[in-house]
Design a protein around this motif. Structure first.
Motif, PDB file in Angstrom:
ATOM      1  N   GLY A 199       3.157   0.065   3.128  1.00 29.74           N
ATOM      2  CA  GLY A 199       3.695  -1.171   2.587  1.00 29.74           C
ATOM      3  C   GLY A 199       2.893  -2.407   2.916  1.00 29.74           C
ATOM      4  N   THR A 200       1.807  -2.269   3.693  1.00 24.91           N
ATOM      5  CA  THR A 200       0.952  -3.417   3.981  1.00 24.91           C
ATOM      6  C   THR A 200       0.411  -3.987   2.675  1.00 24.91           C
ATOM      7  OG1 THR A 200       0.288  -2.553   6.141  1.00 24.91           O
ATOM      8  CG2 THR A 200      -1.165  -4.177   5.137  1.00 24.91           C
ATOM      9  N   GLU A 201       0.402  -5.298   2.559  1.00 28.29           N
ATOM     10  CA  GLU A 201      -0.062  -5.937   1.328  1.00 28.29           C
ATOM     11  C   GLU A 201      -1.579  -5.801   1.194  1.00 28.29           C
ATOM     12  OE1 GLU A 201       1.352  -9.879  -0.822  1.00 28.29           O
ATOM     13  OE2 GLU A 201      -0.168 -10.343   0.690  1.00 28.29           O
ATOM     14  N   LEU A 202      -2.013  -5.249   0.061  1.00 29.21           N
ATOM     15  CA  LEU A 202      -3.427  -5.089  -0.250  1.00 29.21           C
ATOM     16  C   LEU A 202      -3.699  -5.605  -1.652  1.00 29.21           C
ATOM     17  CD1 LEU A 202      -3.978  -1.402   0.995  1.00 29.21           C
ATOM     18  CD2 LEU A 202      -4.554  -3.495   2.231  1.00 29.21           C
ATOM     19  N   LEU A 203      -4.973  -5.803  -1.965  1.00 33.69           N
ATOM     20  CA  LEU A 203      -5.341  -6.158  -3.326  1.00 33.69           C
ATOM     21  C   LEU A 203      -5.569  -4.880  -4.107  1.00 33.69           C
ATOM     22  CD1 LEU A 203      -6.298  -8.321  -5.435  1.00 33.69           C
ATOM     23  CD2 LEU A 203      -8.623  -7.727  -4.710  1.00 33.69           C
ATOM     24  N   VAL A 204      -5.022  -4.807  -5.308  1.00 32.55           N
ATOM     25  CA  VAL A 204      -5.194  -3.614  -6.149  1.00 32.55           C
ATOM     26  C   VAL A 204      -5.687  -4.010  -7.533  1.00 32.55           C
ATOM     27  CG1 VAL A 204      -2.767  -3.629  -6.921  1.00 32.55           C
ATOM     28  CG2 VAL A 204      -4.112  -1.504  -7.025  1.00 32.55           C
ATOM     29  N   ARG A 205      -6.602  -3.225  -8.046  1.00 30.06           N
ATOM     30  CA  ARG A 205      -7.101  -3.360  -9.417  1.00 30.06           C
ATOM     31  C   ARG A 205      -6.784  -2.048 -10.131  1.00 30.06           C
ATOM     32  NH1 ARG A 205     -10.827  -7.455 -10.276  1.00 30.06           N
ATOM     33  NH2 ARG A 205     -11.763  -6.247 -11.985  1.00 30.06           N
ATOM     34  N   ARG A 206      -5.883  -2.076 -11.108  1.00 33.14           N
ATOM     35  CA  ARG A 206      -5.453  -0.868 -11.815  1.00 33.14           C
ATOM     36  C   ARG A 206      -6.126  -0.806 -13.182  1.00 33.14           C
ATOM     37  NH1 ARG A 206      -1.048   1.018  -8.854  1.00 33.14           N
ATOM     38  NH2 ARG A 206       0.134  -0.611  -7.750  1.00 33.14           N
ATOM     39  N   HIS A 207      -6.439   0.431 -13.596  1.00 33.88           N
ATOM     40  CA  HIS A 207      -7.090   0.599 -14.888  1.00 33.88           C
ATOM     41  C   HIS A 207      -6.566   1.840 -15.601  1.00 33.88           C
ATOM     42  CE1 HIS A 207      -9.664   3.259 -12.353  1.00 33.88           C
ATOM     43  NE2 HIS A 207      -9.638   4.005 -13.439  1.00 33.88           N
ATOM     44  N   LEU A 208      -6.832   1.888 -16.903  1.00 38.69           N
ATOM     45  CA  LEU A 208      -6.493   3.029 -17.754  1.00 38.69           C
ATOM     46  C   LEU A 208      -7.749   3.390 -18.537  1.00 38.69           C
ATOM     47  CD1 LEU A 208      -4.253   4.907 -19.009  1.00 38.69           C
ATOM     48  CD2 LEU A 208      -3.951   3.138 -20.745  1.00 38.69           C
ATOM     49  N   VAL A 209      -8.104   4.671 -18.546  1.00 39.50           N
ATOM     50  CA  VAL A 209      -9.271   5.141 -19.287  1.00 39.50           C
ATOM     51  C   VAL A 209      -8.791   5.962 -20.470  1.00 39.50           C
ATOM     52  CG1 VAL A 209     -11.382   6.522 -19.198  1.00 39.50           C
ATOM     53  CG2 VAL A 209     -10.688   5.167 -17.200  1.00 39.50           C
ATOM     54  N   ARG A 210      -9.377   5.694 -21.641  1.00 38.98           N
ATOM     55  CA  ARG A 210      -8.970   6.379 -22.868  1.00 38.98           C
ATOM     56  C   ARG A 210     -10.183   6.967 -23.571  1.00 38.98           C
ATOM     57  NH1 ARG A 210      -3.985   5.124 -24.891  1.00 38.98           N
ATOM     58  NH2 ARG A 210      -4.718   5.871 -26.914  1.00 38.98           N
ATOM     59  N   THR A 211      -9.946   8.036 -24.326  1.00 39.06           N
ATOM     60  CA  THR A 211     -10.903   8.497 -25.318  1.00 39.06           C
ATOM     61  C   THR A 211     -10.416   7.936 -26.648  1.00 39.06           C
ATOM     62  OG1 THR A 211      -9.627  10.525 -25.699  1.00 39.06           O
ATOM     63  CG2 THR A 211     -11.392  10.632 -24.060  1.00 39.06           C
ATOM     64  N   GLU A 212     -10.971   8.437 -27.742  1.00 38.58           N
ATOM     65  CA  GLU A 212     -10.550   7.931 -29.049  1.00 38.58           C
ATOM     66  C   GLU A 212      -9.103   8.276 -29.358  1.00 38.58           C
ATOM     67  OE1 GLU A 212     -13.183   9.267 -32.043  1.00 38.58           O
ATOM     68  OE2 GLU A 212     -14.889   8.070 -31.343  1.00 38.58           O
ATOM     69  N   ASP A 213      -8.616   9.411 -28.808  1.00 38.33           N
ATOM     70  CA  ASP A 213      -7.292   9.868 -29.220  1.00 38.33           C
ATOM     71  C   ASP A 213      -6.224   9.860 -28.135  1.00 38.33           C
ATOM     72  OD1 ASP A 213      -8.475  11.846 -27.771  1.00 38.33           O
ATOM     73  OD2 ASP A 213      -7.813  13.500 -29.040  1.00 38.33           O
ATOM     74  N   ALA A 214      -6.600   9.673 -26.862  1.00 40.03           N
ATOM     75  CA  ALA A 214      -5.572   9.791 -25.830  1.00 40.03           C
ATOM     76  C   ALA A 214      -6.034   9.184 -24.509  1.00 40.03           C
ATOM     77  CB  ALA A 214      -5.215  11.267 -25.614  1.00 40.03           C
ATOM     78  N   VAL A 249      -3.555   1.357   8.133  1.00 38.02           N
ATOM     79  CA  VAL A 249      -2.543   0.303   8.238  1.00 38.02           C
ATOM     80  C   VAL A 249      -1.163   0.914   7.993  1.00 38.02           C
ATOM     81  CG1 VAL A 249      -4.161  -1.481   7.503  1.00 38.02           C
ATOM     82  CG2 VAL A 249      -2.750  -0.311   5.785  1.00 38.02           C
ATOM     83  N   SER A 250      -0.136   0.131   8.208  1.00 41.83           N
ATOM     84  CA  SER A 250       1.233   0.607   8.018  1.00 41.83           C
ATOM     85  C   SER A 250       1.565   0.716   6.530  1.00 41.83           C
ATOM     86  CB  SER A 250       2.231  -0.347   8.683  1.00 41.83           C
ATOM     87  OG  SER A 250       1.956  -0.487  10.063  1.00 41.83           O
ATOM     88  N   ALA A 291       0.833  -1.209   0.000  1.00 37.70           N
ATOM     89  CA  ALA A 291       0.000   0.000   0.000  1.00 37.70           C
ATOM     90  C   ALA A 291       0.862   1.251   0.000  1.00 37.70           C
ATOM     91  CB  ALA A 291      -0.901   0.003   1.221  1.00 37.70           C
ATOM     92  N   PRO A 292       0.607   2.200  -0.929  1.00 35.80           N
ATOM     93  CA  PRO A 292       1.306   3.492  -0.868  1.00 35.80           C
ATOM     94  C   PRO A 292       0.823   4.260   0.358  1.00 35.80           C
ATOM     95  CG  PRO A 292      -0.366   3.502  -2.584  1.00 35.80           C
ATOM     96  CD  PRO A 292      -0.311   2.102  -2.074  1.00 35.80           C
ATOM     97  N   PRO A 293       1.587   5.256   0.790  1.00 31.94           N
ATOM     98  CA  PRO A 293       1.267   5.953   2.048  1.00 31.94           C
ATOM     99  C   PRO A 293      -0.166   6.462   2.152  1.00 31.94           C
ATOM    100  CG  PRO A 293       3.461   6.559   1.339  1.00 31.94           C
ATOM    101  CD  PRO A 293       2.880   5.725   0.237  1.00 31.94           C
ATOM    102  N   GLU A 294      -0.701   7.132   1.118  1.00 33.08           N
ATOM    103  CA  GLU A 294      -2.041   7.707   1.250  1.00 33.08           C
ATOM    104  C   GLU A 294      -3.115   6.630   1.350  1.00 33.08           C
ATOM    105  OE1 GLU A 294      -3.049  10.238  -1.988  1.00 33.08           O
ATOM    106  OE2 GLU A 294      -3.172   8.628  -3.485  1.00 33.08           O
ATOM    107  N   VAL A 295      -2.887   5.498   0.699  1.00 31.22           N
ATOM    108  CA  VAL A 295      -3.846   4.397   0.778  1.00 31.22           C
ATOM    109  C   VAL A 295      -3.746   3.724   2.151  1.00 31.22           C
ATOM    110  CG1 VAL A 295      -4.485   2.152  -0.191  1.00 31.22           C
ATOM    111  CG2 VAL A 295      -3.834   4.037  -1.709  1.00 31.22           C
TER     112      VAL A 295
END
Length: 263
Positions: A128-143, A125-126, A115-119
């Motif tokens: 660096g505590t191990e957490l589950l993360v789901r990462r995503h990227l959102v796009r439009t047609e061009d960027a 929790v401390s 876990a990063p500090p703000e999370v």
């Protein structure tokens, strides 16, 4: 187009102001390519470096976009920020169809990570505590327009669909409610402006000096214990935050107690 050498305003800012004005009046439309840097330098009678500084200023403002090997173009309309808690859940606790039509969300990673500090602070929790993360990227047609991550406690997500690297046919919070048995009741959003990390700049395809808006979204259950901590980061100059809300009418003051003597 010309600059005034007698004014105190820097030449590149004068050029930026004139380019901005011409774009606003429609001389160059969204998606249209501007003349080359050498051509504009000749038009203004200045060095190419001066024009480049003007273009860089408008790029950071979100007015222009530079495509390597192609040229400098007028950027389209800004993206309206729709990721605040009330916009995410909506009046009917469902996904907004207009967002799905305009943006494409791609799941890029699911797994356990420190876990990063703000999370960590949000979960209590401390670091660096191990957490589950789901990462995503959102796009439009061009960027790309958003990079984000949703974090859950391992104890809540272990053995559930939240651990699977697959997109759901409904909003993530609805999946989390069903899988964890905890209902989202309140949420807080904290937005800050900062410079991007190197990884963020690469993913969003922006220069490292382009500011970003960063959201920390914390969703709580009825006991005010966090269920999900989400992060989202957008290119600042290309993103606007607009909220519409009702202003309550003034509450009439109660009549004074007739038995009360004033004065």
């Amino acid at each position: 187009m010309q600059i005034n050498p007698g004014t105190a305003e820097f030449p590149h800012r004068q050029i930026a102001a004139q380019l901005r004005a011409r774009i606003r009046q429609g001389d160059w439309a969204a998606g249209e390519r501007l003349p080359s840097i050498p051509a504009m330098a000749e038009m203004f009678g200045v060095a190419k470096q001066t024009v480049q500084r003007a273009v860089d200023q408008l790029r950071v403002e979100g007015v222009l976009i530079t495509k390597p090997g192609s040229g400098t173009y007028v950027r389209g309309t800004r993206r309206r920020l729709n990721r605040l808690s009330r916009g995410r859940y909506g009046g009917y606790r469902g996904y907004h169809a207009d967002l799905a039509a305009r943006y494409r969300q791609q799941l890029v990673e699911v797994g356990r990570a420190p876990a990063p500090p703000e999370v960590a602070d949000a979960f209590g929790v401390s670091d660096g505590t191990e957490l589950l993360v789901r990462r995503h990227l959102v796009r439009t047609e061009d960027a790309p327009v958003e990079i984000g991550a949703s974090w859950f406690r391992v104890a809540d997500a272990e053995g559930t669909s939240l651990e699977r690297a697959e997109a759901f046919g409904r909003p993530l919070y609805q999946e989390a409610e069903e899988e964890t048995g905890r209902r989202y009741v309140t949420a807080t959003d904290t937005i800050s402006a900062r410079q991007p990390s190197r990884e963020e700049a690469e993913l969003l395809q922006i220069r490292p000096d382009t500011p970003v808006l960063h959201l920390l979204h914390v969703a709580y259950d009825a006991a005010h214990k966090p269920i999900e901590v989400a992060q989202a980061t957008w290119p600042g100059p290309m993103t606007t935050l607009t909220e519409e809300y009702r202003i309550p009418a003034p509450t009439p003051e109660p009549d004074p107690d007739p038995g009360l003597v004033l004065g």
